[in-house]
Structure formats: structure tokens, C-alpha cells
Design a protein around this motif. Structure first.
Motif, short mmCIF file in Angstrom:
data_model
loop_
_atom_site.label_atom_id
_atom_site.label_comp_id
_atom_site.label_asym_id
_atom_site.label_seq_id
_atom_site.Cartn_x
_atom_site.Cartn_y
_atom_site.Cartn_z
N ALA A 43 -15.55 -37.61 -7.00
CA ALA A 43 -15.71 -37.79 -8.44
C ALA A 43 -16.02 -39.25 -8.78
CB ALA A 43 -14.44 -37.35 -9.16
N ASN A 57 -19.06 -35.24 -10.87
CA ASN A 57 -18.29 -34.67 -9.76
C ASN A 57 -19.24 -33.98 -8.77
OD1 ASN A 57 -16.19 -35.42 -11.38
ND2 ASN A 57 -15.13 -33.44 -11.28
N ILE A 78 -19.67 -33.87 -16.23
CA ILE A 78 -18.70 -33.38 -17.22
C ILE A 78 -18.56 -34.41 -18.34
CG2 ILE A 78 -16.34 -32.60 -17.58
CD1 ILE A 78 -17.01 -32.74 -14.09
N TRP A 125 -10.34 -28.66 -1.81
CA TRP A 125 -10.86 -28.51 -3.17
C TRP A 125 -11.41 -27.10 -3.35
CZ3 TRP A 125 -10.88 -30.16 -7.89
CH2 TRP A 125 -11.97 -29.98 -8.74
N GLU A 127 -15.83 -24.83 -8.45
CA GLU A 127 -16.18 -23.82 -9.44
C GLU A 127 -17.34 -22.96 -8.94
OE1 GLU A 127 -16.35 -25.60 -13.62
OE2 GLU A 127 -14.89 -26.68 -12.40
#
Ligand SMILES: *[C@@H]1O[C@H](CO)[C@@H](O)[C@H](O)[C@H]1NC(C)=O
Length: 316
Positions: free
Chosen positions: A50, A59, A95, A180, A183
């Protein structure tokens, strides 16, 4: 048929073999006479890097599958995923800090068999760290994987991609700890939500160097017991001893049966001048086995369906 013996002809036939060399095979990593296996680390494994800007986060998720090409779980637009054949994929998500809205700004393959997708071959190379010539490898136990074949589109042209994955021996880690959970889902993803929690992930981002003129270079670090030089030897030894027991068991059982039959037949032949079925010890019994089985089956079936066929209603 006579074959022309020109080098070009030989090249055509050898070509498929030459190009299929150095595929990334998680089961067989070999360098400097040492073997490793990373099969237990197969499946998509992700690491996040990130970057915080003033108004947004950038990210980047790097996902690697050591054993098979990556496959997205859901249907995703082509510009938001890596092409088929990718083994190491990079997905960049921006983001917005204010409203937390995000979008995928880039998705590109770093390594894989991407010849048909406009890239190259993975051309996997393994380097044993113990005997590596690099000063920075001094005192490390493990193996470094070099893979390529990917490309990133920069200003309309393709820039080659390459990755180094440094597997470092850590006897206390499997290698799938605290990973991690991206998504962007991949099929059979075995990163689990609950493992996301806290703690240092086994797979770590080290560097993504975009300064090179011809190629970008990603470096990842993977701490795992499978990088230890003893691990594969120990597992092989264990497998061998199990295999050994069964092999001996079967061989001895087989030899005993054979000896018994041969010796028995020989006795019957010499003593009683037996021929054919009569040669075998217990020849009668062996010959009757099918009938005995049939009889036994009939009895079992009769017992099971007995009351029904006999119209076994209880008298009132
Ligand atoms: C982006 O990275 C930051 C910092 O690690 C993290 O807190 C955030 O959850 C990430 N967001 C997404 C959507 O990946």
C-alpha cells in the motif's frame, strides 16, 4: 521414409521441448544439487503493498500460484484481470480517502506462460542461496526463484516484467500465515479471512523496481519451512520407509503363496502323479470357491429378504 538431416529440421522437432523447459513446477525445484518442493504452498497466495498519497491510497495486490495458472473466480472485465497463463498477477487499486470509493487502475501479469498473450515464457530459474555468489545472500538458507514472461502497458507500449521470489528457511512457518485476502478473488482461493488478522505475513513484499529501462522487477520474500534444505530430505525418507514396509509385506505374501503352490503341486505330481486341477494343493477347494461364494450369497440374500418372501405377516 527418409528424413533430411538438416539442423533446421532438427530444430523444428526439438523446438517444443526446448521451449517447454523451465516451466514453473512447484513440485520440483532444483538448484546446485539440492531439491525443494513447494507443492504445499500451491494455490493463489497474495501480498499487499500500500502506498499512501495525499488524497488516495494506491494498494497493489500481488498474487502468485506456484502450482497452476491463476484463474479468477467471477467474470471480470479483461482490463481488470491478468490474461490466462499468468502465475504472478499484479492488481492496482486506487482508494479515495474521502468517500472510500475505489477502482482498479491497472491489472497486468508479471510472470507466467504468456507467449500467446503477447508476453513471453516464465523461464523459471532456481538459485540456491547457500552457494549464491551475491554478497546479499550470505548466511541465508533457501532458494531464489526467478520468473518472467509478463508485461505492463506503459504509454501504449509493453514493458517486460520479472520477479524474484526469495524462499527463506524458517522452520516455524508453513508459509501461509497471515496472508492478505484480496478483494479480487481467485478460484480455489485458500487464503482465509480469519487468518488475515494480525501478525507478520509469511509472504512479503520487498520491492517493485520500475527504474529499469527495459523491465520492471518485483521482489517478494517467502518465509517457509519448505525452503529449508532438510525438509524435502526428511519427507522423502519418511515416504520411503512407509513404502518400504508395504512393498516388503506384498513381496513376502506373494512369495509365500507362490512357494506354497509350487511346492504343493510338485509334491502332488511326484507322490500321486496328479495332473491338471489335482496338481494344486487343495485343488478341489479352489475349484469350488465360485460355487461356495454363490451359495453363501444366496444364503445371505435369503436371510435378508426371508420374512418378506415367506409372507411373514404376524398372525393376529
Ligand atoms: C489499502 O491499504 C491500506 C493500508 O494497508 C488498508 O488499510 C486498506 O484496507 C487497503 N484497502 C483496500 C481496499 O485494499
Amino acid at each position: 521414409m527418409r528424413l533430411p538431416r538438416s539442423p533446421a529440421y532438427a530444430a523444428i522437432f526439438l523446438f517444443p521441448f526446448l521451449t517447454s523447459a523451465n516451466l514453473l513446477d512447484c513440485n520440483h525445484a532444483r538448484a546446485d544439487g539440492v531439491d525443494w518442493t513447494f507443492k504445499p504452498l500451491g494455490g493463489p497466495k497474495s501480498v499487499l503493498h500500500a502506498d499512501e498519497g495525499s488524497a488516495s491510497w494506491t494498494n497493489t495486490t500481488y498474487t502468485i500460484d506456484l502450482c497452476a495458472p491463476l484463474k479468477r473466480k467471477n467474470d471480470v472485465p479483461a482490463d481488470q484481470k491478468c490474461p490466462g497463463g499468468t502465475r504472478l498477477c499484479s492488481i492496482v487499486r486506487v482508494i479515495n480517502k474521502d468517500d472510500k470509493k475505489d477502482f482498479i487502475s491497472d491489472a497486468f501479469p508479471i510472470a507466467g506462460e504468456l507467449r500467446d498473450q503477447g508476453g513471453g515464457y516464465s523461464d523459471a530459474k532456481w538459485t540456491r542461496l547457500k552457494t549464491s555468489k551475491l554478497d546479499t545472500d550470505a548466511g541465508k538458507e533457501g532458494v531464489r526463484l526467478e520468473i518472467k514472461g509478463g508485461f505492463r502497458t506503459v504509454d501504449g507500449s509493453k514493458k517486460k516484467q520479472k520477479a524474484f521470489v526469495e524462499f527463506i528457511c524458517d522452520k516455524s512457518l508453513v508459509g501461509d500465515e497471515n496472508l492478505w485476502d484480496p478483494e479480487d478473488k481467485y478460484g480455489d482461493g485458500n487464503t482465509k479471512r480469519e487468518e488475515k488478522a494480525s501478525g507478520e505475513p509469511s509472504l512479503q513484499f520487498v520491492d517493485y523496481d520500475k527504474s529499469g529501462k527495459d523491465e520492471d522487477v518485483l521482489t517478494l520474500l517467502w518465509k517457509t519451512k519448505y525452503a529449508c534444505e532438510e525438509t524435502k530430505k526428511e519427507e522423502d525418507a519418511e515416504k520411503k520407509s512407509h513404502w518400504g514396509f508395504f512393498t516388503w509385506f506384498i513381496i513376502i505374501a506373494f512369495l509365500s503363496t507362490a512357494t506354497y503352490l509350487i511346492f504343493g503341486s510338485w509334491l502332488n505330481y511326484n507322490r500321486y502323479g496328479a495332473r491338471g486341477w489335482d496338481l494344486l494343493p487343495h485343488g478341489d477347494t479352489i475349484r469350488d470357491v465360485p460355487y461356495l461364494l454363490k451359495d453363501w450369497m444366496r444364503r445371505v440374500l435369503n436371510t435378508l429378504s426371508g420374512p418378506g418372501t415367506r409372507g411373514g405377516y404376524a398372525a393376529v
